[in-house]
Design a protein around this motif. Structure first.
Motif, short mmCIF file in Angstrom:
data_model
loop_
_atom_site.label_atom_id
_atom_site.label_comp_id
_atom_site.label_asym_id
_atom_site.label_seq_id
_atom_site.Cartn_x
_atom_site.Cartn_y
_atom_site.Cartn_z
N GLU A 611 -19.49 -7.42 -1.12
CA GLU A 611 -20.59 -8.36 -0.90
C GLU A 611 -20.64 -9.45 -1.96
OE1 GLU A 611 -22.56 -8.16 1.78
OE2 GLU A 611 -21.33 -6.47 2.45
N GLU A 612 -19.66 -9.47 -2.87
CA GLU A 612 -19.69 -10.41 -3.99
C GLU A 612 -19.76 -11.86 -3.51
OE1 GLU A 612 -16.92 -11.78 -7.79
OE2 GLU A 612 -16.24 -10.20 -6.42
N ILE A 613 -18.87 -12.23 -2.57
CA ILE A 613 -18.84 -13.61 -2.09
C ILE A 613 -20.13 -13.93 -1.33
CG2 ILE A 613 -17.69 -15.15 -0.46
CD1 ILE A 613 -15.07 -14.01 -1.32
N LYS A 614 -20.59 -12.99 -0.53
CA LYS A 614 -21.82 -13.23 0.23
C LYS A 614 -23.01 -13.49 -0.69
CE LYS A 614 -24.60 -11.16 3.91
NZ LYS A 614 -24.78 -10.00 4.81
N ASP A 615 -23.06 -12.78 -1.81
CA ASP A 615 -24.15 -12.96 -2.76
C ASP A 615 -24.07 -14.32 -3.46
OD1 ASP A 615 -25.03 -10.47 -2.07
OD2 ASP A 615 -24.08 -9.45 -3.78
N ARG A 616 -22.87 -14.83 -3.65
CA ARG A 616 -22.71 -16.09 -4.38
C ARG A 616 -22.92 -17.31 -3.48
NH1 ARG A 616 -17.52 -15.93 -8.23
NH2 ARG A 616 -18.40 -17.99 -8.73
N ASP A 734 -19.46 -15.87 5.38
CA ASP A 734 -18.32 -15.05 5.82
C ASP A 734 -17.12 -15.90 6.20
OD1 ASP A 734 -19.36 -16.25 8.06
OD2 ASP A 734 -19.12 -14.48 9.35
N ILE A 735 -17.09 -17.14 5.73
CA ILE A 735 -16.03 -18.05 6.15
C ILE A 735 -15.26 -18.56 4.93
CG2 ILE A 735 -17.33 -20.23 6.05
CD1 ILE A 735 -16.13 -20.88 8.82
N ALA A 736 -13.95 -18.70 5.09
CA ALA A 736 -13.09 -19.27 4.04
C ALA A 736 -12.15 -20.26 4.72
CB ALA A 736 -12.32 -18.19 3.32
N GLU A 755 -0.34 -14.89 2.25
CA GLU A 755 -0.90 -14.42 0.99
C GLU A 755 -2.39 -14.73 0.90
OE1 GLU A 755 1.82 -16.14 1.34
OE2 GLU A 755 3.47 -15.14 0.31
N LYS A 756 -2.76 -15.94 1.33
CA LYS A 756 -4.17 -16.34 1.29
C LYS A 756 -5.01 -15.49 2.25
CE LYS A 756 -3.05 -21.14 0.13
NZ LYS A 756 -3.03 -22.54 0.60
N VAL A 757 -4.47 -15.24 3.44
CA VAL A 757 -5.20 -14.44 4.42
C VAL A 757 -5.42 -13.01 3.91
CG1 VAL A 757 -5.07 -13.44 6.74
CG2 VAL A 757 -4.49 -15.84 6.38
N TYR A 761 -9.07 -11.35 3.45
CA TYR A 761 -9.39 -10.10 4.16
C TYR A 761 -9.88 -9.04 3.19
CZ TYR A 761 -8.60 -5.90 6.98
OH TYR A 761 -8.76 -4.72 7.63
N ALA A 762 -9.24 -8.96 2.02
CA ALA A 762 -9.66 -7.98 1.01
C ALA A 762 -11.05 -8.28 0.48
CB ALA A 762 -8.65 -7.96 -0.14
N ASN A 763 -11.52 -9.54 0.57
CA ASN A 763 -12.84 -9.93 0.08
C ASN A 763 -13.90 -9.93 1.18
OD1 ASN A 763 -12.88 -11.05 -2.93
ND2 ASN A 763 -10.88 -11.51 -2.05
#
Length: 829
Positions: A611-616, A734-736, A755-757, A761-763
């Motif tokens: 949830e790190e990215i979602k929180d930021r 939820d988007i990159a 590599e980016k995908v 996905y891991a995040n």
């Protein structure tokens, strides 16, 4: 049994066993035609060569009746023999590389002059299943292996013991094991011929065991006597040294004191016995004559002698037999590595072409990927699947051209380059050589090692590779080179052009789980001195280690964390044993159940959170991009803020020139298209087109400022972050996205998509925006990721804006109203 006609080559005082790779010499007068005999030839021991007359029919009575059939594997090469005085006598001799694959029995001879052709009966060495099962069940093979390993330890040189013992321990084929051990025996040819003639596998094993037992007893007794003699002579060492000082200079060779004249004779014999190419032989003999002509006290003596020894130690003709069993190769690759299907497919293609065509030119592979994905270990697996020897050369930090091409002998301490040293070490002309970390080669005033590698890695040039130390051409065309790199940007263009690049992007979560359970956990359990019976590492705990404590493309950190858990169990088990060491019966140790809580106790607080990215992403002006680095893909958060000012643009985050230009391009596009994007503004009156950015300062920040960032792939992410800031609208958490933007708003393709995908996905990213022209790069992405991620392909920045923002319904209505107003204005005009 199959009968056939076979060309027979007598061999003096030598017995060739099946499964050997040898070089054979065929005189020109024998008129051997490889095509006529399907590249096959039979070798038959001549047990009394003193009676051998080339045209005397009676000599066939001295031939053994059982021999070995060979398959010719290499092209013939012509050498000259030399007489005393080093003059050519112009008698040509042809040398062939051959592989012994079976036995035969001579029925009769059809031709005996000037060469031999015989009618033979092929002997099958296939072992019936019931006999093989019986041999393995009654410990016959186990006892045979133990006797053979003892014999090898006593007889062989220390450096030759490990590979021979490994072959004896690991060889599964009974026939290959038995014949290999028979080949090691130091016995008379007549004894070896008896072994060759035995048809029953049990009898053959029994015969060899008798010899091994007898030899082991004799050698042990001899070693004990030698130790006693040395002990008795140690007291006389001082007097011996005194006597030696009073005698003329002598040298110790093979345990015996030899005068300089005898040493020269032995060296000359070594040169003549070594089957050197003509040009190499001539060069060595010139150096040998110089060595004989100068005094032993001359400083140049050691230089010349070292050079001659180096040339004689090189494998000018020694090769190993390639294994063309595609099924076996595929099993080895799948056994050692999980995933990496593209790499495995390329190796199997190489084997198939090699088996059909017979040469390996053009097989220079570069495995490119982040650390820990198995590039180096894959090179070893490739060598095993080919049946070749393996050598690794580390190029990381190499900055001197002479390290690759060698030093000229005019310099003190000159040595051959790393390529020639690797060949001398492996004693094979066709090994697999791994050029590790080829992207980390440096250059300075001492030359450019990358340029020196151009000849090594060019299939059309490396057949005459010349090392500065040798000053002689050496054929590298049969060597299979495999390079590894973390990134391709630092590799010279011409060098990169000579290699076939295979990308290894990293592993998905499911692949990491598979690798952990199949490879890493058993390996760490063994390395930490425990066993499976005292530890229970369940799937839930492994999942926690992968998701909460590692976020890498490879599995190196994952292996370290599993090792930490295993070591904690090792401490408990060791403490248990020590606390009960005085008790006659050790109490049973309770199996340690590894739970998620146990993992947290050992590894500490969880490092990563899904949830790190979602929180930021909790306010306007923040977007998630994706970057490609030397250690794999990464998610890259971009933040933008504004304040009252005079139109300044501040950039922080240790950015490279390309990244700075991307920010300028994004701002330029926003300014030139302001009229078309005003509908996005919640308060359009805040900014006026004529004074856009004049009263505010924009600050664009890339967190993790200690890490340098550069590359042409953040354009659409920067543009979206700036528009989010200006419009005061949040971007979906939820988007990159990745892609470069032009001043006209087009989205350009970028590299490192897989590599980016994997990183996204891991995040926990659910939607990824990619340039439309990168659609083809998603074909290699695993079904696991495609199932959980929604890919959006865009051609221009407007399509990005239609996807990236929250409140899409409101924006769609605003856009429709804006476009209607524009059409009305145009119609009035």
């Amino acid at each position: 049994m199959k009968k056939m006609q076979l060309y027979i080559l007598p061999v003096n005082n030598r017995v060739v066993f099946p499964y050997q790779t040898i070089n054979i010499r065929i005189p020109e007068t024998y008129q051997y035609d490889a095509k006529k005999f399907n590249s096959m030839i039979g070798v038959l021991p001549n047990l009394d060569p003193t009676l051998c007359k080339e045209k005397n029919i009676e000599t066939i009575e001295n031939f053994a009746r059982y021999g070995t059939i060979l398959k010719i594997t290499s092209e013939d090469r012509t050498f000259y023999t030399f007489t005393a005085g080093y003059q050519k006598n112009h008698r040509e001799v042809r040398y062939y590389g051959a592989f012994a694959f079976g036995r035969f029995k001579v029925i009769d001879f059809d031709k005996t002059s000037p060469y031999y052709i015989a009618n033979v009966e092929l002997i099958s060495d296939e072992i019936p299943p019931e006999i093989e099962k019986a041999v393995k069940a009654d410990n016959t093979i186990s006892d045979f292996r133990n006797l053979a390993k003892t014999y090898v330890e006593i007889v062989c040189k220390p450096e030759a013991v490990p590979p021979k013992k490994q072959l004896i321990e690991n060889e599964q084929s009974i026939n290959k094991l038995v014949f290999s051990v028979a080949n090691y025996l130091d016995v008379q040819p007549e004894v070896k011929q008896v072994i060759l003639q035995v048809n029953e596998i049990k009898e053959r094993i029994k015969e060899i065991c008798k010899i091994l037992q007898s030899k082991n007893d004799e050698l042990k007794l001899a070693n004990e006597l030698e130790k006693k003699v040395k002990k008795e002579m140690s007291n006389e060492s001082q007097s011996r040294q005194l006597i030696l000082r009073q005698q003329p200079p002598q040298y110790e060779i093979g345990g015996f004191n030899v005068s300089p004249e005898d040493e020269m004779s032995q060296l000359e014999m070594q040169i003549k016995q070594k089957q050197l190419p003509e040009n190499v032989f001539n060069a060595v003999m010139r150096e040998f004559k110089r060595l004989k002509s100068i005094r032993s006290q001359n400083a140049e003596t050691n230089v010349i002698r070292t050079y001659i020894d180096t040339v004689l130690e090189l494998p000018w003709n020694e090769t190993t037999q390639d294994t063309y069993d595609l099924k076996l190769a595929e099993e080895i690759l799948h056994r050692d590595h999980s995933g990496l299907e593209k790499v495995k497919k390329r190796i199997l293609e190489f084997l198939a072409v090699r088996s059909l065509k017979g040469n390996s030119k053009g097989t220079i592979i570069c495995l490119c990927g982040p650390p820990g994905v198995g590039k180096t270990s894959l090179g070893k697996s490739i060598a095993d699947s080919l049946g070749r020897k393996f050598e690794r050369i580390s190029l990381g930090g190499v900055r001197d051209e002479a390290e690759v091409r060698g030093h000229r002998r005019t310099y003190v301490g000159a040595l051959p380059g790393v390529i020639i040293q690797a060949l001398r070490k492996c004693q094979s002309k066709n090994p697999v050589i791994l050029l590790d970390e080829i992207d980390k080669i440096n250059r300075d005033y001492r030359g450019d090692p990358s340029s020196a590698l151009l000849e090594v890695l060019d299939p059309n040039q490396n057949s005459t590779f010349t090392d500065h130390y040798l000053a002689l051409p050496f054929d590298l065309s049969n060597v299979m080179f495999i390079a590894t790199a973390n990134q391709l940007d630092t590799i010279q263009g011409p060098l990169l052009d000579r290699m076939e690049v295979i990308q290894i992007p990293g592993y998905t979560l499911d692949e990491k789980k598979d690798i952990a359970h199949k490879y890493l956990i058993p390996k760490q359990i063994e390395e930490n001195g425990i066993n499976q019976s005292i530890i229970d590492l369940d799937k839930e705990s492994v999942d926690l280690i992968i998701k909460a404590y590692t976020r890498e493309a490879g599995v190196r950190q994952l292996e370290r964390n599993i090792g930490s858990v295993c070591r904690s169990v090792a401490v408990k088990y060791s403490t248990h044993k020590q606390s009960h060491k005085d008790k006659p019966n050790l109490p049973e140790f309770q199996k340690v159940k590894i739970t998620p809580d146990y993992v947290r106790d050992v590894l500490g607080i969880e490092i990563y959170d899904e949830e790190e990215i979602k929180d930021r992403i909790n306010s306007p002006g923040i977007a998630v991009g994706m970057a490609y680095t030397a250690v794999g893909g990464k998610t890259l958060i971009i933040e933008a803020s504004m304040s009252q000012g005079s139109g300044k643009i501040n950039l922080t985050g240790q950015l490279g020139d390309v990244m700075k230009e991307s920010v300028q391009t994004a701002i330029g596009w926003i300014k030139s298209n302001w009229q078309n994007i005003q509908f996005m503004m919640k308060d359009p009156d805040i900014f006026k087109a004529e004074k856009l950015f004049d009263n505010i300062d924009i600050h664009v920040h890339f967190p993790a400022a200690a890490t340098p960032k550069d590359g042409p792939s953040a354009g659409i992410t920067i543009t979206t972050a700036l528009l989010s800031l200006l419009s005061m609208r949040k971007i979906r958490s939820d988007i990159a996205m990745t892609g470069e933007i032009t001043l006209k708003g087009l989205v350009l393709p970028v590299g490192g998509i897989k590599e980016k995908v994997l990183a996204a996905y891991a995040n926990g990213i659910k939607t990824i925006i990619l340039p439309y022209k990168n659609r083809k790069d998603t074909e290699d992405i695993t079904p696991e990721i495609k199932k959980n991620i929604d890919f959006k392909f865009v051609k221009n920045i407007f399509e990005v804006l239609d996807i990236a923002f929250d409140e899409q319904e409101e924006l769609s209505l605003r856009k429709a109203k804006f476009e209607a107003d524009q059409m009305n204005k145009q119609s009035k005009l």
